[in-house]
Design a protein around this motif. Structure first.
Motif, PDB file in Angstrom:
ATOM      1  N   LYS A 102       1.188  -1.133  -0.077  1.00  0.00           N
ATOM      2  CA  LYS A 102       0.080  -0.060  -0.062  1.00  0.00           C
ATOM      3  C   LYS A 102       0.948   1.270  -0.133  1.00  0.00           C
ATOM      4  CE  LYS A 102      -3.616  -2.222   2.551  1.00  0.00           C
ATOM      5  NZ  LYS A 102      -4.580  -2.249   3.764  1.00  0.00           N
ATOM      6  N   PRO A 103       0.410   2.195  -0.646  1.00  0.00           N
ATOM      7  CA  PRO A 103      -0.892   2.367  -1.562  1.00  0.00           C
ATOM      8  C   PRO A 103      -0.647   1.783  -2.760  1.00  0.00           C
ATOM      9  CG  PRO A 103       0.489   4.347  -1.404  1.00  0.00           C
ATOM     10  CD  PRO A 103       1.127   3.349  -0.454  1.00  0.00           C
ATOM     11  N   TYR A 104      -1.600   1.174  -3.576  1.00  0.00           N
ATOM     12  CA  TYR A 104      -1.479   0.567  -4.775  1.00  0.00           C
ATOM     13  C   TYR A 104      -2.454   1.185  -5.882  1.00  0.00           C
ATOM     14  CZ  TYR A 104      -5.285  -1.554  -2.482  1.00  0.00           C
ATOM     15  OH  TYR A 104      -6.574  -2.259  -1.855  1.00  0.00           O
ATOM     16  N   SER A 105      -2.123   0.713  -6.765  1.00  0.00           N
ATOM     17  CA  SER A 105      -3.195   1.115  -8.035  1.00  0.00           C
ATOM     18  C   SER A 105      -4.246   0.029  -8.191  1.00  0.00           C
ATOM     19  CB  SER A 105      -2.441   1.091  -9.435  1.00  0.00           C
ATOM     20  OG  SER A 105      -3.190   1.206 -10.495  1.00  0.00           O
ATOM     21  N   PRO A 106      -5.476   0.581  -8.054  1.00  0.00           N
ATOM     22  CA  PRO A 106      -6.530  -0.630  -8.178  1.00  0.00           C
ATOM     23  C   PRO A 106      -6.520  -1.402  -9.620  1.00  0.00           C
ATOM     24  CG  PRO A 106      -7.521   1.587  -7.361  1.00  0.00           C
ATOM     25  CD  PRO A 106      -6.104   1.793  -7.724  1.00  0.00           C
ATOM     26  N   ARG A 107      -5.948  -0.625 -10.678  1.00  0.00           N
ATOM     27  CA  ARG A 107      -5.762  -1.135 -12.009  1.00  0.00           C
ATOM     28  C   ARG A 107      -4.747  -2.251 -12.019  1.00  0.00           C
ATOM     29  NH1 ARG A 107      -5.076   3.094 -16.497  1.00  0.00           N
ATOM     30  NH2 ARG A 107      -5.089   1.052 -17.918  1.00  0.00           N
ATOM     31  N   GLU A 108      -3.806  -2.058 -11.138  1.00  0.00           N
ATOM     32  CA  GLU A 108      -2.770  -3.003 -10.971  1.00  0.00           C
ATOM     33  C   GLU A 108      -3.241  -4.262 -10.263  1.00  0.00           C
ATOM     34  OE1 GLU A 108       1.682  -3.678  -8.994  1.00  0.00           O
ATOM     35  OE2 GLU A 108       1.012  -1.725  -9.393  1.00  0.00           O
ATOM     36  N   LEU A 109      -4.007  -3.701  -9.261  1.00  0.00           N
ATOM     37  CA  LEU A 109      -4.652  -4.995  -8.269  1.00  0.00           C
ATOM     38  C   LEU A 109      -5.355  -5.871  -9.205  1.00  0.00           C
ATOM     39  CD1 LEU A 109      -5.181  -6.228  -5.758  1.00  0.00           C
ATOM     40  CD2 LEU A 109      -7.000  -4.447  -5.413  1.00  0.00           C
ATOM     41  N   MET A 110      -6.341  -5.321 -10.138  1.00  0.00           N
ATOM     42  CA  MET A 110      -7.275  -6.002 -11.142  1.00  0.00           C
ATOM     43  C   MET A 110      -6.185  -7.059 -11.949  1.00  0.00           C
ATOM     44  SD  MET A 110     -10.218  -5.702  -9.951  1.00  0.00           S
ATOM     45  CE  MET A 110      -9.521  -5.292  -8.423  1.00  0.00           C
ATOM     46  N   ALA A 111      -5.142  -6.361 -12.252  1.00  0.00           N
ATOM     47  CA  ALA A 111      -4.310  -7.190 -13.257  1.00  0.00           C
ATOM     48  C   ALA A 111      -3.884  -8.399 -12.383  1.00  0.00           C
ATOM     49  CB  ALA A 111      -3.101  -6.279 -13.817  1.00  0.00           C
TER      50      ALA A 111
END
Length: 238
Positions: A102-111
């Motif tokens: 954290k913090p992280y990109s939600p788009r990267e999390l979905m990837a």
């Protein structure tokens, strides 16, 4: 690739954000806010993936992983505010399959979610069983056996072993093995592979400190071989 995903995150704002992104990708989502509830939900209805915050009340995420790995090979993606390498590697050593700080990109999390789901569902694995170093690796049944003994592997460990068993004696670099388990190794360090290799040796080698089949090729990477280590070229066990 719709899946049932359990999110265990005590920060309700973060949990809601993850929930919205997952639902946007057509997944079914359950959210809990402490580690004990995560364990109860997994046992009630095992999800396809667990997204697990490390720092949670009642039972923290690392303890949840430790407990679950005695019961299931459910894929686990850790979310952590702990950014030191030792903390991250501890999560992998306990059996987590991936982590994000954290913090992280939600788009990267979905990837990452898509990658873990593809990996778990055997995408890209060749058909047929492989026999090497006294092991039988079966990508279809998702099993590893040593003679009649079933070896319990996490999804990441299985992907590494399947990739190496498909090409015995080939030397794989760490980036190549990262690609086998994550599709791309750009987000994580080479130490991820080292931890998976160390854990595999504990499971398949008679003496993990002096491996006979899962070998380190110094300065290059790793290989899986049928032949005893003593008959191979230069290598190190580390």
């Amino acid at each position: 690739m719709c899946a049932y995903i359990l999110v265990a995150e005590d920060d309700k704002k973060q949990a809601g954000l993850i929930h919205r992104y997952l639902e946007h990708e057509k997944h079914t989502v359950t959210v809990v806010h402490d580690g004990r509830a995560a364990l109860e939900e997994v046992r009630r209805q095992e999800p396809d993936l667990l997204i697990l915050d490390v720092m949670m009340p009642k039972t923290d995420g690392l303890d949840v992983v430790r407990i679950l790995r005695r019961e299931t090979d459910l894929p686990v993606l850790l979310l952590t505010a702990r950014s030191t390498e030792d903390d991250l590697l501890l999560g992998l050593d306990l059996g987590a399959d991936d982590y994000m700080t954290k913090p992280y990109s939600p788009r990267e999390l979905m990837a990452r979610v898509r990658t873990l789901l593809r990996r778990t569902r055997h995408a890209g694995l060749p058909d047929g069983s492989f026999h090497v170093g006294g092991l039988t690796v079966d990508p279809i049944r998702y099993e590893v056996r040593q003679e009649d003994r079933l070896i319990d592997c996490t999804p990441g460990e299985f992907q590494i072993l399947a990739a190496m068993a498909a090409e015995p004696n080939r030397v794989f670099t760490r980036p190549q093995l990262l690609a086998a388990i994550h599709g791309s190794g750009r987000y994580i360090t080479d130490r991820t592979v080292d931890v998976h290799i160390m854990n595999l040796r504990k499971k398949i080698e008679a003496d993990p400190r002096q491996p006979a089949h899962l070998l380190t090729v110094f300065g290059v990477g790793y290989k899986l071989t049928d032949s005893p280590a003593s008959t191979q070229g230069p290598h190190r066990a580390g």
